[in-house]
Design a protein around this motif. Structure first.
Motif, PDB file in Angstrom:
ATOM      1  N   ALA A 223      16.889   0.972  -2.788  1.00 40.84           N
ATOM      2  CA  ALA A 223      17.118   0.300  -4.062  1.00 40.84           C
ATOM      3  C   ALA A 223      17.223  -1.202  -3.839  1.00 40.84           C
ATOM      4  N   LEU A 224      16.639  -1.941  -4.765  1.00 37.54           N
ATOM      5  CA  LEU A 224      16.721  -3.393  -4.786  1.00 37.54           C
ATOM      6  C   LEU A 224      17.318  -3.808  -6.117  1.00 37.54           C
ATOM      7  N   SER A 225      18.136  -4.839  -6.110  1.00 34.80           N
ATOM      8  CA  SER A 225      18.701  -5.377  -7.332  1.00 34.80           C
ATOM      9  C   SER A 225      18.158  -6.786  -7.528  1.00 34.80           C
TER      10      SER A 225
ATOM     11  N   VAL B  50       0.816  -1.209   0.000  1.00 35.89           N
ATOM     12  CA  VAL B  50       0.000   0.000   0.000  1.00 35.89           C
ATOM     13  C   VAL B  50       0.854   1.266   0.000  1.00 35.89           C
ATOM     14  N   THR B  51       1.993   1.230   0.676  1.00 35.73           N
ATOM     15  CA  THR B  51       2.798   2.449   0.817  1.00 35.73           C
ATOM     16  C   THR B  51       4.042   2.489  -0.059  1.00 35.73           C
ATOM     17  N   THR B  52       4.334   1.425  -0.780  1.00 31.90           N
ATOM     18  CA  THR B  52       5.538   1.376  -1.598  1.00 31.90           C
ATOM     19  C   THR B  52       5.223   1.821  -3.017  1.00 31.90           C
ATOM     20  N   MET B  53       6.089   2.680  -3.552  1.00 28.70           N
ATOM     21  CA  MET B  53       5.889   3.227  -4.884  1.00 28.70           C
ATOM     22  C   MET B  53       7.143   2.979  -5.730  1.00 28.70           C
ATOM     23  N   TYR B  54       6.930   2.512  -6.951  1.00 30.62           N
ATOM     24  CA  TYR B  54       8.013   2.321  -7.913  1.00 30.62           C
ATOM     25  C   TYR B  54       8.463   3.696  -8.413  1.00 30.62           C
ATOM     26  N   VAL B  55       9.773   3.956  -8.416  1.00 30.15           N
ATOM     27  CA  VAL B  55      10.301   5.236  -8.890  1.00 30.15           C
ATOM     28  C   VAL B  55      10.915   5.064 -10.277  1.00 30.15           C
ATOM     29  N   HIS B  56      11.931   4.212 -10.403  1.00 33.06           N
ATOM     30  CA  HIS B  56      12.555   3.943 -11.701  1.00 33.06           C
ATOM     31  C   HIS B  56      13.446   2.723 -11.590  1.00 33.06           C
ATOM     32  N   GLN B  57      13.975   2.319 -12.735  1.00 32.81           N
ATOM     33  CA  GLN B  57      14.919   1.201 -12.739  1.00 32.81           C
ATOM     34  C   GLN B  57      16.074   1.545 -13.672  1.00 32.81           C
ATOM     35  N   ARG B  58      17.225   0.934 -13.386  1.00 34.44           N
ATOM     36  CA  ARG B  58      18.426   1.176 -14.170  1.00 34.44           C
ATOM     37  C   ARG B  58      19.299  -0.067 -14.144  1.00 34.44           C
ATOM     38  N   VAL B  59      20.303  -0.093 -14.979  1.00 40.27           N
ATOM     39  CA  VAL B  59      21.250  -1.209 -14.979  1.00 40.27           C
ATOM     40  C   VAL B  59      22.400  -0.882 -14.027  1.00 40.27           C
ATOM     41  N   PRO B  60      22.990  -1.881 -13.418  1.00 41.76           N
ATOM     42  CA  PRO B  60      24.138  -1.634 -12.536  1.00 41.76           C
ATOM     43  C   PRO B  60      25.301  -1.018 -13.308  1.00 41.76           C
TER      44      PRO B  60
ATOM     45  N   LEU C 170       7.631  -7.259  -9.748  1.00 42.76           N
ATOM     46  CA  LEU C 170       7.492  -6.283  -8.670  1.00 42.76           C
ATOM     47  C   LEU C 170       6.614  -5.118  -9.108  1.00 42.76           C
ATOM     48  N   MET C 171       6.849  -4.597 -10.312  1.00 45.26           N
ATOM     49  CA  MET C 171       6.024  -3.493 -10.808  1.00 45.26           C
ATOM     50  C   MET C 171       4.563  -3.922 -10.951  1.00 45.26           C
ATOM     51  N   SER C 172       4.340  -5.126 -11.438  1.00 43.24           N
ATOM     52  CA  SER C 172       2.967  -5.635 -11.574  1.00 43.24           C
ATOM     53  C   SER C 172       2.303  -5.786 -10.218  1.00 43.24           C
TER      54      SER C 172
ATOM     55  N   VAL D  73      18.873  -5.854 -12.628  1.00 45.32           N
ATOM     56  CA  VAL D  73      18.538  -4.443 -12.769  1.00 45.32           C
ATOM     57  C   VAL D  73      18.330  -3.882 -11.365  1.00 45.32           C
ATOM     58  N   ILE D  74      18.494  -2.582 -11.241  1.00 48.25           N
ATOM     59  CA  ILE D  74      18.318  -1.927  -9.948  1.00 48.25           C
ATOM     60  C   ILE D  74      17.009  -1.149  -9.981  1.00 48.25           C
ATOM     61  N   VAL D  75      16.138  -1.460  -9.035  1.00 48.02           N
ATOM     62  CA  VAL D  75      14.829  -0.820  -8.939  1.00 48.02           C
ATOM     63  C   VAL D  75      14.842   0.104  -7.725  1.00 48.02           C
ATOM     64  N   THR D  76      14.479   1.351  -7.925  1.00 48.15           N
ATOM     65  CA  THR D  76      14.383   2.317  -6.831  1.00 48.15           C
ATOM     66  C   THR D  76      12.929   2.410  -6.396  1.00 48.15           C
ATOM     67  N   LEU D  77      12.716   2.306  -5.086  1.00 49.12           N
ATOM     68  CA  LEU D  77      11.382   2.370  -4.495  1.00 49.12           C
ATOM     69  C   LEU D  77      11.311   3.521  -3.504  1.00 49.12           C
ATOM     70  N   ARG D  78      10.118   4.060  -3.308  1.00 54.39           N
ATOM     71  CA  ARG D  78       9.914   5.129  -2.328  1.00 54.39           C
ATOM     72  C   ARG D  78       8.729   4.754  -1.444  1.00 54.39           C
ATOM     73  N   ASP D  79       8.873   5.016  -0.159  1.00 52.83           N
ATOM     74  CA  ASP D  79       7.766   4.852   0.785  1.00 52.83           C
ATOM     75  C   ASP D  79       6.932   6.125   0.741  1.00 52.83           C
ATOM     76  N   ARG D  80       5.653   5.995   0.437  1.00 54.87           N
ATOM     77  CA  ARG D  80       4.782   7.169   0.289  1.00 54.87           C
ATOM     78  C   ARG D  80       4.527   7.894   1.594  1.00 54.87           C
ATOM     79  N   VAL D  81       4.660   7.200   2.698  1.00 51.99           N
ATOM     80  CA  VAL D  81       4.381   7.813   3.996  1.00 51.99           C
ATOM     81  C   VAL D  81       5.610   8.545   4.522  1.00 51.99           C
ATOM     82  N   THR D  82       6.745   7.872   4.547  1.00 51.38           N
ATOM     83  CA  THR D  82       7.961   8.470   5.115  1.00 51.38           C
ATOM     84  C   THR D  82       8.779   9.238   4.088  1.00 51.38           C
TER      85      THR D  82
END
Length: 145
Positions: free
Chosen positions: A113-115, A76-86, A124-126, A99-108
């Motif tokens: 980043a997760l790889s 509910v609070t996690t938002m996908y920001v972008h992804q990039r290659v290492p 994850l995006m789905s 690939v490296i996925v950047t996530l943001r917490d909408r509350v805090t």
């Protein structure tokens, strides 16, 4: 006899890590996933595994005996920001083809980043996009005036 005991004691952590991985896999689909940890010396990557459990993504350190996740992402609070290659040393330190996925917490408002493999990044995006109706209407720092 002493040699057998020494070998058994030396092998015990590896056996416990194997049993932990088997137990975690039995609790739900597990996939390789590194997590970027901020430290005093900059950002460092920690190898681990992750799984989807109910409305959460749970991340576990790879070389730990703990059965509890080290980090939990609420859908509910996690938002996908972008992804990039290492890039640079990341390409060596992380899993091949990741690939490296950047996530943001909408509350805090914190980001992390997760790889993971590109297939898992798509999953994850789905998973994030298929959150229950209305859950994406939480105020985010970008929505603030």
């Amino acid at each position: 006899m002493v040699t057998v005991i020494v070998i058994a004691v030396a092998m015990l952590p590896f056996v416990l890590l194997y049993l932990r991985r088997r137990w975690l896999t039995g609790q739900g689909g597990l996939f390789d996933c590194a997590y970027q940890v901020d430290s005093d010396q900059g950002a460092a990557w920690v190898l681990g595994v992750a799984r989807y459990r109910r409305e959460q993504l749970e991340w576990f350190r790879a070389f730990s005996l703990s059965l509890r996740p080290k980090v939990v992402f609420q859908r509910v609070t996690t938002m996908y920001v972008h992804q990039r290659v290492p890039q640079g040393l990341e390409a060596i330190a992380l899993f091949e083809g990741s690939v490296i996925v950047t996530l943001r917490d909408r509350v805090t408002g914190t980001t992390c980043a997760l790889s993971m493999a590109s297939d898992e990044a798509l999953a994850l995006m789905s998973w994030l996009e298929s959150a229950p109706p209305g859950s994406h209407y939480l105020p985010s720092s970008a929505d603030s005036p």
